[in-house]
Design a protein around this motif. Structure first.
Motif, PDB file in Angstrom:
ATOM      1  N   UNK A  95       0.841  -1.190   0.000  1.00 44.65           N
ATOM      2  CA  UNK A  95       0.000   0.000   0.000  1.00 44.65           C
ATOM      3  C   UNK A  95       0.874   1.237   0.000  1.00 44.65           C
ATOM      4  N   UNK A  96       1.942   1.164   0.767  1.00 36.01           N
ATOM      5  CA  UNK A  96       2.855   2.298   0.867  1.00 36.01           C
ATOM      6  C   UNK A  96       4.271   1.800   0.648  1.00 36.01           C
ATOM      7  N   UNK A  97       5.083   2.626   0.012  1.00 39.44           N
ATOM      8  CA  UNK A  97       6.477   2.271  -0.221  1.00 39.44           C
ATOM      9  C   UNK A  97       7.359   3.398   0.289  1.00 39.44           C
ATOM     10  N   UNK A 115       2.984   2.885  -5.308  1.00 39.82           N
ATOM     11  CA  UNK A 115       3.910   2.439  -6.344  1.00 39.82           C
ATOM     12  C   UNK A 115       3.968   3.400  -7.523  1.00 39.82           C
ATOM     13  N   UNK A 116       2.797   3.933  -7.925  1.00 36.40           N
ATOM     14  CA  UNK A 116       2.750   4.855  -9.057  1.00 36.40           C
ATOM     15  C   UNK A 116       3.590   6.101  -8.781  1.00 36.40           C
ATOM     16  N   UNK A 117       3.421   6.648  -7.578  1.00 35.05           N
ATOM     17  CA  UNK A 117       4.189   7.850  -7.209  1.00 35.05           C
ATOM     18  C   UNK A 117       5.683   7.561  -7.183  1.00 35.05           C
ATOM     19  N   UNK A 118       6.021   6.451  -6.563  1.00 33.17           N
ATOM     20  CA  UNK A 118       7.432   6.116  -6.391  1.00 33.17           C
ATOM     21  C   UNK A 118       8.107   5.867  -7.732  1.00 33.17           C
ATOM     22  N   UNK A 119       7.421   5.118  -8.602  1.00 31.24           N
ATOM     23  CA  UNK A 119       8.062   4.758  -9.865  1.00 31.24           C
ATOM     24  C   UNK A 119       8.183   5.967 -10.790  1.00 31.24           C
TER      25      UNK A 119
END
Lengths: 325, 252
Positions: B217-219, B233-237
């Motif tokens: 859910x959170x990375x 994941x979308x934000x991080x990638x």
């Protein structure tokens, strides 16, 4: 250790709850053998074997089931010998109280030594136990009550519970046999108790045991104290049997001998230390004529064990039959 | 739900090894009931973080709060008793004990720290049923009587999970649960984590980004001991700094 390729060895060393029937069979055979042994062997020799067998079993509880190699167990054996000797000879205590007092002394000493030693692991643990035992050796060498080089001699065997005269070797033998079995069964029970299960987990993987919430230091300390106390029971009994407590009992070679016994018989096996003690004591007795060469023979056996059958006599046997022994 | 739904929080968590700052001023906030992944290039301080949170290492600075309680001064076993149970990078099983006994060692903890060496082994049979259920839950019930050392790698990891969830932990810390696994095993373990994470909170260190994308859910991305970025994941990638950290480490 190459564990993966030898599943039988793993099973052999595993104390699973469902495989205990052959342990009971083994104990029955052992009891029968020891009851009839005085018919063919000298009781004094047998008593020596039994005292050392108990000592080796107590030592094995620690090295075989917690994975702690102590190289100072002579401290507990010897302290108990002196304590029992002093209590019986100077204080005039009956043998059962003298041995009880000796066991208590070793337990307290074990608590102290263990508290210091379990802070380190592996070779450092072994070195700390050795260092502490050596300190104690030099203390006993100087202390007046130990008799220095002479030791405590002519310790009275006395009367058990004030009734049974132990001067007769055969009578003494039955008492030693009872003491041995009491100690052996307690160790056996410990290994197979819920507590023992945690000890084995610590032996296998201490960080994992910690991560499951076990305060492993406290488990190790209880096991160490228990092992010391039972070593004391063996040492105290030995002093009463042979009417002698001497520096030999606290010397580091005694610590080495108990390692040898456990190793020859099989570390982490139930019956191994008994077999190991019988082998080593027999060798010492029958090769006594060789003088200092006994040490060399012992050394060769040690080398042979490490090279050829690392699991020890009983360990190899257990592998053959595919059951823990 | 409570206003503050963080199960675990750190404030300025730092660890120094002889002048080397392995973990620098890390603020983490693990929300209850989520799967939180900790990723980053090699040497980013992920495992050190784990060791700090479970108190296998003592932080040089900073505070750790679990369920609102400061646990910074506790010992590892005490942290575990509170309900933070970790796994290890190298599969941590008790090799000479059977799979069943492995799980039972965790289950028998509820007896407390018992030093009852005089009691028979048979009191542990009471846990056999529950232990078999747990083994079944991770799909290795057929191996119950087999010593853990003889299990295949994937089975060992499954056994480790079964042992961990046996304690009903409030927070599970999984250190690279799919490390060293073939693709098939990875899929199975990922599904397993998803399954056991229901109703629990999971914090995991993981290198396999497909698993991270699928589960978390959170990375939180760590690099050189510091938090570089946090989000889904979308934000991080999409974060250029994260890409740089990963590419940079691969070049170097």
């Amino acid at each position: 250790m190459a564990v993966r390729s030898e599943p039988a060895a793993i099973r052999a060393a595993t104390g699973t709850g469902n495989g205990l029937r052959h342990h009971q069979l083994g104990m029955a055979l052992l009891a029968a053998a020891l009851v009839f042994a005085p018919l063919v062997l000298y009781p004094v020799f047998l008593m020596k074997v039994l005292c050392f067998a108990l000592f080796a079993c107590a030592f094995n509880l620690l090295v075989g089931y917690v994975g702690l190699l102590s190289f100072g167990h002579a401290a507990f054996f010897g302290t108990a010998a002196y304590a029992a000797g002093h209590a019986a000879k100077v204080w005039g205590l009956p043998p059962e109280l003298a041995v009880l007092f000796a066991t208590a002394c070793s337990a307290v000493l074990g608590l102290a030594f263990g508290w210091l030693a379990i802070r380190r692991q592996g070779i450092y643990f072994a070195m700390i136990t050795l260092a502490l035992a050596q300190m104690l050796y030099f203390f006993y060498l100087q202390a007046p009550f130990t008799g220095g080089e002479d030791g405590i001699q002519a310790i009275p065997r006395g009367r058990l519970f004030g009734l049974i005269d132990l001067a007769n070797d055969l009578v003494m033998y039955w008492v030693v046999l009872a003491v041995f079995f009491a100690g052996f069964l307690l160790i056996y029970r410990t290994i197979h108790s819920p507590f023992g299960q945690v000890l084995k987990a610590i032996r296998e993987n201490e960080p994992r045991a910690v991560s499951l919430g076990y305060d492993t230091d406290r488990y190790k300390l209880v096991a160490f104290t228990l092992s010391a106390a039972l070593s004391g029971l063996a040492g105290g009994t030995k002093a009463i049997v042979f009417r002698l407590a001497s520096l030999t009992d606290v010397h580091w070679t005694m610590s080495g001998e108990v390692v040898l016994m456990a190793l020859v018989g099989g570390l982490g096996t139930v019956f191994g230390p008994i077999v190991g003690a019988a082998v080593v004591v027999s060798l010492q007795n029958y090769l006594a004529g060789l003088g200092h060469w006994v040490t060399i023979v012992q050394g060769l056996i040690f080398v042979a064990c490490v090279l050829a059958f690392r699991r020890g006599i009983v360990g190899e046997l257990a592998r053959l039959v595919g059951k823990p022994l | 739900m409570a206003v503050d739904d963080a199960i675990l929080e750190t404030e300025g968590l730092s660890k120094e090894f002889r002048g080397f700052l392995a973990v620098k001023n890390v603020h983490l906030r693990i929300r209850r009931g989520t799967i939180h992944a900790l990723i980053g290039p090699n040497g980013a301080g992920k495992t050190t973080c784990f060791n700090l949170l479970t108190k296998f290492l003592q932080p040089t600075a900073g505070r750790i709060r679990f369920e609102g309680r400061d646990i910074t001064a506790l010992r590892p076993a005490q942290v575990a008793k509170l309900g933070i149970v970790r796994s290890f990078q190298i599969s941590a099983v008790f090799g000479h004990l059977t799979a069943l006994e492995n799980v039972r060692v965790a289950l028998q903890r509820e007896r407390g720290e018992s030093f009852d060496f005089w009691r028979s082994h048979s009191v542990l049979r009471a846990y056999d049923g529950r232990a078999r259920e747990l083994l079944a839950a991770v799909g290795i019930e057929a191996m119950a009587e087999v010593p853990a050392a003889e299990l295949a790698y994937g089975q060992k990891r499954a056994l480790e999970l079964a042992t961990t969830i046996a304690l009903e932990p409030a927070l599970m810390l999984l250190d690279e649960p799919t490390a060293g696994m073939g693709r098939e095993d990875v899929g199975r373990i990922a599904a397993l984590i998803k399954q056991v994470a229901k109703g629990r909170t999971v914090l995991m260190v993981e290198h396999n980004l497909a698993v991270v994308a699928d589960l978390s859910d959170t990375i939180t991305v760590l690099a050189r001991g510091e938090v570089l970025a946090e989000g889904d994941y979308a934000q991080i990638s999409a974060d250029p700094r994260v890409r740089e950290a990963y590419l940079g480490s691969e070049e170097g």
